[in-house]
Design a protein around this motif. Sequence first.
Motif, PDB file in Angstrom:
ATOM      1  N   UNK A   1     -13.740 -35.688  10.352  1.00 39.72           N
ATOM      2  CA  UNK A   1     -13.495 -36.567  11.437  1.00 39.72           C
ATOM      3  C   UNK A   1     -11.944 -36.787  10.881  1.00 39.72           C
ATOM      4  N   UNK A   2     -11.581 -36.712   9.729  1.00 37.75           N
ATOM      5  CA  UNK A   2      -9.993 -37.164   9.729  1.00 37.75           C
ATOM      6  C   UNK A   2      -9.830 -35.770   9.623  1.00 37.75           C
ATOM      7  N   UNK A   3      -8.305 -35.471   9.514  1.00 35.01           N
ATOM      8  CA  UNK A   3      -7.558 -34.543   9.273  1.00 35.01           C
ATOM      9  C   UNK A   3      -6.038 -34.181   8.656  1.00 35.01           C
ATOM     10  N   UNK A   4      -5.650 -34.421   7.817  1.00 35.14           N
ATOM     11  CA  UNK A   4      -4.598 -34.455   7.470  1.00 35.14           C
ATOM     12  C   UNK A   4      -3.547 -33.297   6.935  1.00 35.14           C
ATOM     13  N   UNK A   5      -2.158 -32.765   7.732  1.00 36.19           N
ATOM     14  CA  UNK A   5      -1.666 -31.546   6.873  1.00 36.19           C
ATOM     15  C   UNK A   5      -0.188 -31.701   7.364  1.00 36.19           C
ATOM     16  N   UNK A   6       0.548 -30.954   6.769  1.00 36.85           N
ATOM     17  CA  UNK A   6       2.729 -31.051   6.867  1.00 36.85           C
ATOM     18  C   UNK A   6       2.306 -29.513   6.718  1.00 36.85           C
ATOM     19  N   UNK A   7       3.421 -29.615   7.500  1.00 39.03           N
ATOM     20  CA  UNK A   7       4.586 -28.231   7.547  1.00 39.03           C
ATOM     21  C   UNK A   7       5.922 -28.286   6.637  1.00 39.03           C
ATOM     22  N   UNK A   8       6.209 -26.965   6.771  1.00 42.13           N
ATOM     23  CA  UNK A   8       7.747 -27.592   6.442  1.00 42.13           C
ATOM     24  C   UNK A   8       8.764 -27.674   7.791  1.00 42.13           C
ATOM     25  N   UNK A   9       9.202 -28.280   8.227  1.00 41.69           N
ATOM     26  CA  UNK A   9      10.205 -28.385   8.741  1.00 41.69           C
ATOM     27  C   UNK A   9      11.891 -27.724   8.568  1.00 41.69           C
ATOM     28  N   UNK A  10      12.955 -27.555   9.771  1.00 42.92           N
ATOM     29  CA  UNK A  10      14.246 -27.419   9.476  1.00 42.92           C
ATOM     30  C   UNK A  10      15.030 -28.487   8.469  1.00 42.92           C
ATOM     31  N   UNK A  11      14.521 -30.030   9.151  1.00 45.60           N
ATOM     32  CA  UNK A  11      15.123 -31.083   7.875  1.00 45.60           C
ATOM     33  C   UNK A  11      14.307 -31.947   7.512  1.00 45.60           C
ATOM     34  N   UNK A  12      13.188 -30.994   7.315  1.00 44.36           N
ATOM     35  CA  UNK A  12      12.480 -31.535   5.725  1.00 44.36           C
ATOM     36  C   UNK A  12      10.648 -31.039   5.862  1.00 44.36           C
TER      37      UNK A  12
ATOM     38  N   UNK B   1     -10.259 -37.523  20.637  1.00 43.08           N
ATOM     39  CA  UNK B   1      -9.491 -38.175  19.292  1.00 43.08           C
ATOM     40  C   UNK B   1      -9.331 -39.215  19.464  1.00 43.08           C
ATOM     41  N   UNK B   2      -9.142 -40.198  17.849  1.00 44.78           N
ATOM     42  CA  UNK B   2      -8.900 -41.322  18.982  1.00 44.78           C
ATOM     43  C   UNK B   2      -7.289 -41.640  18.102  1.00 44.78           C
ATOM     44  N   UNK B   3      -6.541 -40.818  17.300  1.00 51.50           N
ATOM     45  CA  UNK B   3      -5.342 -40.372  17.076  1.00 51.50           C
ATOM     46  C   UNK B   3      -5.493 -39.678  16.851  1.00 51.50           C
ATOM     47  N   UNK B   4      -3.624 -38.674  17.537  1.00 51.18           N
ATOM     48  CA  UNK B   4      -3.524 -37.669  16.823  1.00 51.18           C
ATOM     49  C   UNK B   4      -1.818 -37.673  16.739  1.00 51.18           C
ATOM     50  N   UNK B   5      -1.035 -37.892  15.951  1.00 54.40           N
ATOM     51  CA  UNK B   5       0.440 -38.148  15.362  1.00 54.40           C
ATOM     52  C   UNK B   5       1.033 -36.985  14.252  1.00 54.40           C
ATOM     53  N   UNK B   6       1.855 -37.035  14.803  1.00 48.29           N
ATOM     54  CA  UNK B   6       2.817 -36.218  14.291  1.00 48.29           C
ATOM     55  C   UNK B   6       4.370 -37.135  14.031  1.00 48.29           C
ATOM     56  N   UNK B   7       4.427 -36.517  12.281  1.00 47.78           N
ATOM     57  CA  UNK B   7       6.143 -36.915  12.504  1.00 47.78           C
ATOM     58  C   UNK B   7       6.715 -36.646  11.149  1.00 47.78           C
ATOM     59  N   UNK B   8       8.214 -37.161  11.335  1.00 46.74           N
ATOM     60  CA  UNK B   8       8.917 -36.357  10.409  1.00 46.74           C
ATOM     61  C   UNK B   8       8.509 -36.905   9.656  1.00 46.74           C
ATOM     62  N   UNK B   9       9.090 -36.475   7.810  1.00 47.42           N
ATOM     63  CA  UNK B   9       8.819 -36.727   6.337  1.00 47.42           C
ATOM     64  C   UNK B   9      10.502 -36.205   5.602  1.00 47.42           C
ATOM     65  N   UNK B  10      11.657 -37.102   4.741  1.00 42.87           N
ATOM     66  CA  UNK B  10      11.852 -35.974   4.183  1.00 42.87           C
ATOM     67  C   UNK B  10      11.805 -35.341   3.069  1.00 42.87           C
TER      68      UNK B  10
ATOM     69  N   UNK C   1       6.737 -32.138   8.439  1.00 42.72           N
ATOM     70  CA  UNK C   1       6.156 -32.642   9.241  1.00 42.72           C
ATOM     71  C   UNK C   1       4.693 -33.027   8.845  1.00 42.72           C
ATOM     72  N   UNK C   2       4.472 -33.798   9.113  1.00 42.63           N
ATOM     73  CA  UNK C   2       2.934 -34.967   9.001  1.00 42.63           C
ATOM     74  C   UNK C   2       2.397 -34.549  10.420  1.00 42.63           C
ATOM     75  N   UNK C   3       0.968 -34.284  10.213  1.00 43.95           N
ATOM     76  CA  UNK C   3      -0.203 -34.435  11.738  1.00 43.95           C
ATOM     77  C   UNK C   3      -0.857 -34.952  10.915  1.00 43.95           C
ATOM     78  N   UNK C   4      -1.217 -36.548  11.632  1.00 44.85           N
ATOM     79  CA  UNK C   4      -2.623 -36.945  10.845  1.00 44.85           C
ATOM     80  C   UNK C   4      -3.797 -37.271  12.027  1.00 44.85           C
TER      81      UNK C   4
END
Length: 169
Positions: free
Chosen positions: A107-118, A131-140, A120-123
């Motif tokens: 039920x829990x998924x956590x992935x990340x991909x490289x982007x131009x600026x750092x 889906x209870x939550x589907x959150x994507x945000x940038x990290x450095x 991107x994490x998707x939870x």
Amino acid sequence: MDTDTLYKIMLMKLLSLSPEPLSTSVITDFFSKKNYTGYFTVQKALYELKDQGFISPTEEFSRTYYVLTDAGSSALSSLSDRITKDILSDIESYLRENQKEIRAESSLQATYDATVSGFSVRLTKTENNAKIIDLTFPVPTKESAENICINWKSHSDEAIDSLYETLIR
């Protein structure tokens, strides 16, 4: 029939009866808890079934989840009679006894991909196929992305509650 073939059929049956994709650790746990075989034999069976197109892996950060493909379902339908009632009972009881843990793990998924600026994490978190939550945000940094993915598994409820409390005000 040789034991390697039997293990492959058992593995496909396990996947066919599970309502959720199964991780490598859950599959290995079944075979070891029921005293059928060990880790390396399971890995070999997974590799060969994947290579034959009978199962499909999905990578998620530090885990691989497997589902049975249409080709695998077709192959299994012609081979299911090779599984004894005792083995089928072992598979069904394992899935029943471990249903809660299997569902929680998938039920829990956590992935990340490289982007131009750092990075991107998707939870995501799902319950009862919703889906209870589907959150994507940038990290450095990659290190930040990895830590977030690792911590999501143990702190998702706390994070969701905190987000809810912050936004409800």
